[in-house]
Design a protein around this motif. Sequence first.
Motif, PDB file in Angstrom:
ATOM      1  N   ILE A  22       0.853  -1.003   0.185  1.00  0.00           N
ATOM      2  CA  ILE A  22      -0.140   0.099  -0.011  1.00  0.00           C
ATOM      3  C   ILE A  22       0.903   1.233  -0.051  1.00  0.00           C
ATOM      4  O   ILE A  22       2.039   1.027   0.309  1.00  0.00           O
ATOM      5  CB  ILE A  22      -0.933   0.157   1.114  1.00  0.00           C
ATOM      6  N   SER A  23       0.082   2.216  -0.406  1.00  0.00           N
ATOM      7  CA  SER A  23       1.046   3.706  -0.445  1.00  0.00           C
ATOM      8  C   SER A  23       0.854   4.231   1.099  1.00  0.00           C
ATOM      9  O   SER A  23       0.060   3.856   1.612  1.00  0.00           O
ATOM     10  CB  SER A  23       0.173   4.485  -1.459  1.00  0.00           C
ATOM     11  N   ALA A  24       1.829   5.238   1.447  1.00  0.00           N
ATOM     12  CA  ALA A  24       1.727   5.930   2.593  1.00  0.00           C
ATOM     13  C   ALA A  24       0.363   6.364   2.809  1.00  0.00           C
ATOM     14  O   ALA A  24      -0.233   6.684   3.661  1.00  0.00           O
ATOM     15  CB  ALA A  24       2.742   6.766   2.713  1.00  0.00           C
ATOM     16  N   ARG A  28      -2.589   6.237   5.943  1.00  0.00           N
ATOM     17  CA  ARG A  28      -3.058   7.481   6.503  1.00  0.00           C
ATOM     18  C   ARG A  28      -4.534   7.307   6.543  1.00  0.00           C
ATOM     19  O   ARG A  28      -5.352   7.604   7.373  1.00  0.00           O
ATOM     20  CB  ARG A  28      -2.502   8.438   6.213  1.00  0.00           C
ATOM     21  N   ALA A  29      -4.989   7.105   5.307  1.00  0.00           N
ATOM     22  CA  ALA A  29      -6.503   7.047   5.010  1.00  0.00           C
ATOM     23  C   ALA A  29      -7.305   5.855   5.725  1.00  0.00           C
ATOM     24  O   ALA A  29      -8.229   6.015   6.315  1.00  0.00           O
ATOM     25  CB  ALA A  29      -6.779   6.915   3.526  1.00  0.00           C
ATOM     26  N   ALA A  30      -6.586   4.677   5.648  1.00  0.00           N
ATOM     27  CA  ALA A  30      -7.198   3.818   6.369  1.00  0.00           C
ATOM     28  C   ALA A  30      -7.199   3.576   7.903  1.00  0.00           C
ATOM     29  O   ALA A  30      -8.328   3.348   8.621  1.00  0.00           O
ATOM     30  CB  ALA A  30      -6.377   2.399   6.031  1.00  0.00           C
ATOM     31  N   GLU A  56       4.608   6.330   6.888  1.00  0.00           N
ATOM     32  CA  GLU A  56       3.303   7.393   6.321  1.00  0.00           C
ATOM     33  C   GLU A  56       4.070   8.710   5.938  1.00  0.00           C
ATOM     34  O   GLU A  56       3.368   9.198   5.005  1.00  0.00           O
ATOM     35  CB  GLU A  56       2.302   7.304   7.150  1.00  0.00           C
ATOM     36  N   SER A  57       5.101   8.877   6.333  1.00  0.00           N
ATOM     37  CA  SER A  57       6.021  10.275   6.040  1.00  0.00           C
ATOM     38  C   SER A  57       7.010   9.868   4.961  1.00  0.00           C
ATOM     39  O   SER A  57       7.442  10.903   4.342  1.00  0.00           O
ATOM     40  CB  SER A  57       6.638  10.802   7.361  1.00  0.00           C
ATOM     41  N   GLU A  87      -6.129   4.986  -5.326  1.00  0.00           N
ATOM     42  CA  GLU A  87      -5.851   5.163  -3.999  1.00  0.00           C
ATOM     43  C   GLU A  87      -7.032   4.893  -3.230  1.00  0.00           C
ATOM     44  O   GLU A  87      -7.039   5.238  -1.973  1.00  0.00           O
ATOM     45  CB  GLU A  87      -5.174   6.496  -3.852  1.00  0.00           C
ATOM     46  N   GLU A  88      -7.977   4.275  -3.682  1.00  0.00           N
ATOM     47  CA  GLU A  88      -9.079   4.195  -3.072  1.00  0.00           C
ATOM     48  C   GLU A  88      -9.148   3.246  -1.726  1.00  0.00           C
ATOM     49  O   GLU A  88      -8.432   2.103  -1.719  1.00  0.00           O
ATOM     50  CB  GLU A  88     -10.398   3.551  -3.855  1.00  0.00           C
TER      51      GLU A  88
END
Length: 111
Positions: A22-24, A28-30, A56-57, A87-88
């Motif tokens: 997953i992306s950073a 963060r969204a999750a 995340e950073s 990015e959903e």
Amino acid sequence: MAGSDEGAPSGLQPEELGPNTISAAQSRAARALLGWSEADLAGKLGLGEGFVRDFESGGREPPSGQVEALRSTLMAHGVVFGGAGTEEVRLSQQGQGEGTRVDALTTENDR
């Protein structure tokens, strides 16, 4: 290198990410959807809060196994990630709702 435990840069675009990463921004969204702090997620992973903060950073590139564990932990708590190239991030609808009423219980739905 095949079999390497080196992580992919968290700054990659969604279409560049593999299926088990997953992306950073997705992390963060999750966390936001679940109402979790960095410390909450780190505790569920059994890793230090610094790991989540750094990932995340974009501060450091964690081994891919740790990123897969992060993704799996979020998914186990109902987070659903969109398809490749997006990015959903959303919460699963499964298990939500009122469930089975007591008067509707049968041996068939008792599983």
